[in-house]
Design an enzyme around this catalytic site. Sequence first.
Site, PDB file in Angstrom:
ATOM      1  N   HIS A 211       0.858  -1.187   0.000  1.00 38.21           N
ATOM      2  CA  HIS A 211       0.000   0.000   0.000  1.00 38.21           C
ATOM      3  C   HIS A 211       0.892   1.233   0.000  1.00 38.21           C
ATOM      4  O   HIS A 211       0.847   2.064   0.910  1.00 38.21           O
ATOM      5  CB  HIS A 211      -0.957  -0.021   1.189  1.00 38.21           C
ATOM      6  CG  HIS A 211      -2.050  -1.029   1.034  1.00 38.21           C
ATOM      7  ND1 HIS A 211      -3.188  -0.802   0.300  1.00 38.21           N
ATOM      8  CD2 HIS A 211      -2.150  -2.299   1.489  1.00 38.21           C
ATOM      9  CE1 HIS A 211      -3.958  -1.874   0.333  1.00 38.21           C
ATOM     10  NE2 HIS A 211      -3.345  -2.805   1.032  1.00 38.21           N
ATOM     11  N   ASN A 235      -0.508  -5.194  -6.587  1.00 39.10           N
ATOM     12  CA  ASN A 235      -1.710  -4.524  -6.096  1.00 39.10           C
ATOM     13  C   ASN A 235      -1.338  -3.483  -5.046  1.00 39.10           C
ATOM     14  O   ASN A 235      -0.512  -3.739  -4.162  1.00 39.10           O
ATOM     15  CB  ASN A 235      -2.668  -5.558  -5.483  1.00 39.10           C
ATOM     16  CG  ASN A 235      -3.299  -6.440  -6.538  1.00 39.10           C
ATOM     17  OD1 ASN A 235      -4.307  -6.099  -7.142  1.00 39.10           O
ATOM     18  ND2 ASN A 235      -2.681  -7.591  -6.769  1.00 39.10           N
ATOM     19  N   ARG A 243      11.795   3.204 -16.094  1.00 37.84           N
ATOM     20  CA  ARG A 243      12.791   4.106 -15.506  1.00 37.84           C
ATOM     21  C   ARG A 243      12.851   3.970 -13.980  1.00 37.84           C
ATOM     22  O   ARG A 243      13.887   4.227 -13.381  1.00 37.84           O
ATOM     23  CB  ARG A 243      12.490   5.560 -15.892  1.00 37.84           C
ATOM     24  CG  ARG A 243      12.696   5.831 -17.378  1.00 37.84           C
ATOM     25  CD  ARG A 243      12.741   7.331 -17.673  1.00 37.84           C
ATOM     26  NE  ARG A 243      12.865   7.548 -19.110  1.00 37.84           N
ATOM     27  CZ  ARG A 243      11.841   7.738 -19.929  1.00 37.84           C
ATOM     28  NH1 ARG A 243      10.603   7.760 -19.433  1.00 37.84           N
ATOM     29  NH2 ARG A 243      12.032   7.909 -21.217  1.00 37.84           N
ATOM     30  N   GLY A 270      -7.331 -15.269  -9.847  1.00 35.17           N
ATOM     31  CA  GLY A 270      -7.881 -15.001 -11.165  1.00 35.17           C
ATOM     32  C   GLY A 270      -8.520 -13.630 -11.277  1.00 35.17           C
ATOM     33  O   GLY A 270      -9.025 -13.275 -12.345  1.00 35.17           O
ATOM     34  N   HIS A 272      -7.244 -10.589  -8.939  1.00 42.35           N
ATOM     35  CA  HIS A 272      -6.289  -9.554  -8.559  1.00 42.35           C
ATOM     36  C   HIS A 272      -5.087  -9.450  -9.488  1.00 42.35           C
ATOM     37  O   HIS A 272      -4.475  -8.388  -9.586  1.00 42.35           O
ATOM     38  CB  HIS A 272      -5.780  -9.805  -7.125  1.00 42.35           C
ATOM     39  CG  HIS A 272      -6.724  -9.354  -6.072  1.00 42.35           C
ATOM     40  ND1 HIS A 272      -7.846 -10.061  -5.716  1.00 42.35           N
ATOM     41  CD2 HIS A 272      -6.719  -8.243  -5.279  1.00 42.35           C
ATOM     42  CE1 HIS A 272      -8.487  -9.420  -4.751  1.00 42.35           C
ATOM     43  NE2 HIS A 272      -7.827  -8.317  -4.461  1.00 42.35           N
ATOM     44  N   ASP A 315      -5.743 -13.407   1.001  1.00 40.49           N
ATOM     45  CA  ASP A 315      -6.292 -12.078   1.301  1.00 40.49           C
ATOM     46  C   ASP A 315      -7.813 -12.176   1.447  1.00 40.49           C
ATOM     47  O   ASP A 315      -8.553 -11.253   1.094  1.00 40.49           O
ATOM     48  CB  ASP A 315      -5.918 -11.067   0.221  1.00 40.49           C
ATOM     49  CG  ASP A 315      -6.050  -9.623   0.701  1.00 40.49           C
ATOM     50  OD1 ASP A 315      -6.095  -9.406   1.928  1.00 40.49           O
ATOM     51  OD2 ASP A 315      -6.121  -8.713  -0.156  1.00 40.49           O
ATOM     52  N   GLY A 351      -9.821  -7.269  -1.021  1.00 35.90           N
ATOM     53  CA  GLY A 351      -9.596  -8.648  -0.628  1.00 35.90           C
ATOM     54  C   GLY A 351     -10.227  -9.610  -1.618  1.00 35.90           C
ATOM     55  O   GLY A 351     -10.675  -9.228  -2.703  1.00 35.90           O
TER      56      GLY A 351
END
Length: 427
Positions: A211, A235, A243, A270, A272, A315, A351
């Site tokens: 995050h 994610n 770069r 399948g 995320h 998750d 999730g």
Amino acid sequence: MPSNKSVSDASITQFVNCRILRDHRLQREDLWVREGRILDPEKLFFDEKGFADERVDCGGKIVAPGFIDVQINGGFGVDFSQPTAEVAAGVRLVGKRILEHGVTSFCPTLVTSPPSVYHQVLPQIAVENGGPCGAGVLGVHVEGPFISAGKKGAHPEKFLQTFSCPGLSDLLRTYGSLDPISVVTLAPELDHSASVVRELSQRGVTVSLGHSIANLSQAEDAVQHGASFITHLFNAMLPFHHRDPGIVGLLTSDRVPPGRTVFYGMISDGIHTNPAALRIAHRAHPRGQGFRSYRSMQIILHVPFSFPGLVLVTDAITAMGLPPGRHTLGQQVIEIQGLHAYVAGTKTLSGSIATMDMCVRHFRQASGCSVEEALEAASLHPAQLLGISHRKGSLEYGCDADLVMLDDDLNVRATYISGAEVWRRTT
């Protein structure tokens, strides 16, 4: 008195007619268990003159280490981030239900919440061994609140925090205690994060980067200070750019200290992660090469092996195992639409509703990896990440006999903890 000439009174179980995952390959060997641990049959035969008290015919199936889920927010109607007096009961319920999916150990995960929630929830979650009542708890994974507002995902922005000073004082104020915590996800670009990462690592807490809007240099600095994991790769982080590849660049960074592995979590549901991204992550990660010796017909073979760092995580949220509808994830309302979990009223993923065995099967199919690699991504690698591979995630002699029995399509047929059957498919 023991029922044979063994030095122990404990009964010995022999798993026969199976293919066991050991030394990174499936081998047609029997597996011997006593007092919840895997035995060396040579020592049993020749030193103790022992033999089996019970035999389990596996019918030619695969026997692998039990799966370990280091990021699971709840399931079956339970949200670990809800401050109630029934947190421990909820953890036990989830632990019981995930046995049918091959999970023998897990890290209950809390998403970004106000301090009052951590103060109420964390004391109710204890590290404990698994058994007939459910999978073992390896400690809590706290995902937030020290993350970036720019990549908050489903985390409520009003509860995000920054570090006001070096050290652990902000974490202790927020969480109340670090005792039950085994993994902390944070954003390495936050001020004072370097000292936080260093002190957490010195305490044996796994630090994960996620995050985050960190660039590669900031991510590398965090690894230099002890960070060893990436929370759900691709994610809630900057996308790969030629770069500055950001956190993703750690997969091929030359600034990772020698002998260290940066592990990375993948939600292989399948939804995320596109299959092409799964393949990139699987194939691009640097592999520490070595050789392991096998003795066959008096010939010693030196076979190369590798230690990729991919860790499968679910998750999973409250809605895992439930029909579509509205559910909670911490302070957010989540809406399930088909296989997607969104923050209600948005298209922000929140999730998953996948189970670990589903993730293993999808990863095998989507990445084209071997059966052995798929199974180790859900067992050996998370154990290595947490520093417990000497007792979990492996079928080496002396390890805990936490096992999952699977058919050739990687469907779970039975689950064992400490050598005792805790779940079996009856159809």
